[in-house]
Design a protein around this motif. Structure first.
Motif, PDB file in Angstrom:
ATOM      1  N   LEU A 143       0.831  -1.210   0.000  1.00  0.00           N
ATOM      2  CA  LEU A 143       0.000   0.000   0.000  1.00  0.00           C
ATOM      3  C   LEU A 143       0.865   1.260   0.000  1.00  0.00           C
ATOM      4  N   MET A 144       1.977   1.219   0.732  1.00  0.00           N
ATOM      5  CA  MET A 144       2.887   2.372   0.770  1.00  0.00           C
ATOM      6  C   MET A 144       3.552   2.609  -0.596  1.00  0.00           C
ATOM      7  N   ARG A 145       3.709   1.561  -1.396  1.00  0.00           N
ATOM      8  CA  ARG A 145       4.325   1.683  -2.721  1.00  0.00           C
ATOM      9  C   ARG A 145       3.391   2.317  -3.743  1.00  0.00           C
ATOM     10  N   LEU A 146       2.095   2.237  -3.502  1.00  0.00           N
ATOM     11  CA  LEU A 146       1.139   2.658  -4.526  1.00  0.00           C
ATOM     12  C   LEU A 146       1.299   4.108  -4.962  1.00  0.00           C
ATOM     13  N   LEU A 147       1.401   5.029  -4.028  1.00  0.00           N
ATOM     14  CA  LEU A 147       1.456   6.443  -4.411  1.00  0.00           C
ATOM     15  C   LEU A 147       2.730   6.793  -5.185  1.00  0.00           C
ATOM     16  N   PRO A 148       3.930   6.463  -4.691  1.00  0.00           N
ATOM     17  CA  PRO A 148       5.103   6.806  -5.502  1.00  0.00           C
ATOM     18  C   PRO A 148       5.196   5.989  -6.798  1.00  0.00           C
TER      19      PRO A 148
END
Length: 166
Positions: free
Chosen positions: A120-125
């Motif tokens: 989930l943390m990877r999604l935005l960048p």
């Protein structure tokens, strides 16, 4: 089935990541469209149940398009399914279908699979693959922006290590 030390594979370069991105973009668009069809079908069911008023519009799509609330709900629904597509495959095997085709694997730097939280943390960048262009700046380490943010890496698997995965 042989076991592999996933820490020994080299990190993937920009070309393979972008090629994989093209495959996954097409798949993500298909997921988005199917989610949109399902979302609009649910919207239609809500109308039939009397939960949505036509508000003077002739067609149901006009109701959705004229309402910021309804439009936002449907677009968020669609994006949530696209996000789920990536998170599911990253957590399950470290590979989306596009990554599988290009023999790429997403993993923690210790070679283990990432968690849902990390995915989930990877999604935005990762958004639209823009974070991959960080590889132009960081050629030595071959880490994209999303890799740096989440302490992960994308490695290039051998043919044997890629076989039978997913």
């Amino acid at each position: 089935m042989p076991t592999f030390d996933y820490t020994q594979f080299p990190r993937a370069g920009l070309f393979r990541r972008l090629a994989s991105w093209v495959y996954d973009f097409l798949l993500a668009m298909a997921v988005y469209m199917v989610a949109g069809a399902v979302g609009f079908a649910i919207f239609g069911i809500f109308y039939k149940l009397g939960l949505i008023d036509m508000s003077g519009h002739e067609h149901l799509i006009e109701v959705q398009q004229s309402s910021l609330f309804y439009s936002s709900l449907i677009y968020l629904w669609n994006l949530a399914w696209v996000a789920y597509f990536f998170v599911f495959f990253w957590v399950k095997s470290g590979q989306t279908l596009g990554m599988k085709a290009w023999r790429l694997r997403l993993q923690n730097t210790d070679g283990s699979l990432i968690t849902r939280k990390t995915a989930l943390m990877r999604l935005l960048p990762t958004l639209l693959g823009i974070g991959n262009f960080w590889l132009i700046i960081d050629r030595k380490n071959k880490q994209s922006l999303q890799d740096k943010v989440t302490n992960t890496e994308v490695v290039l698997l051998s043919l044997a290590a890629n076989r039978g995965r997913l």
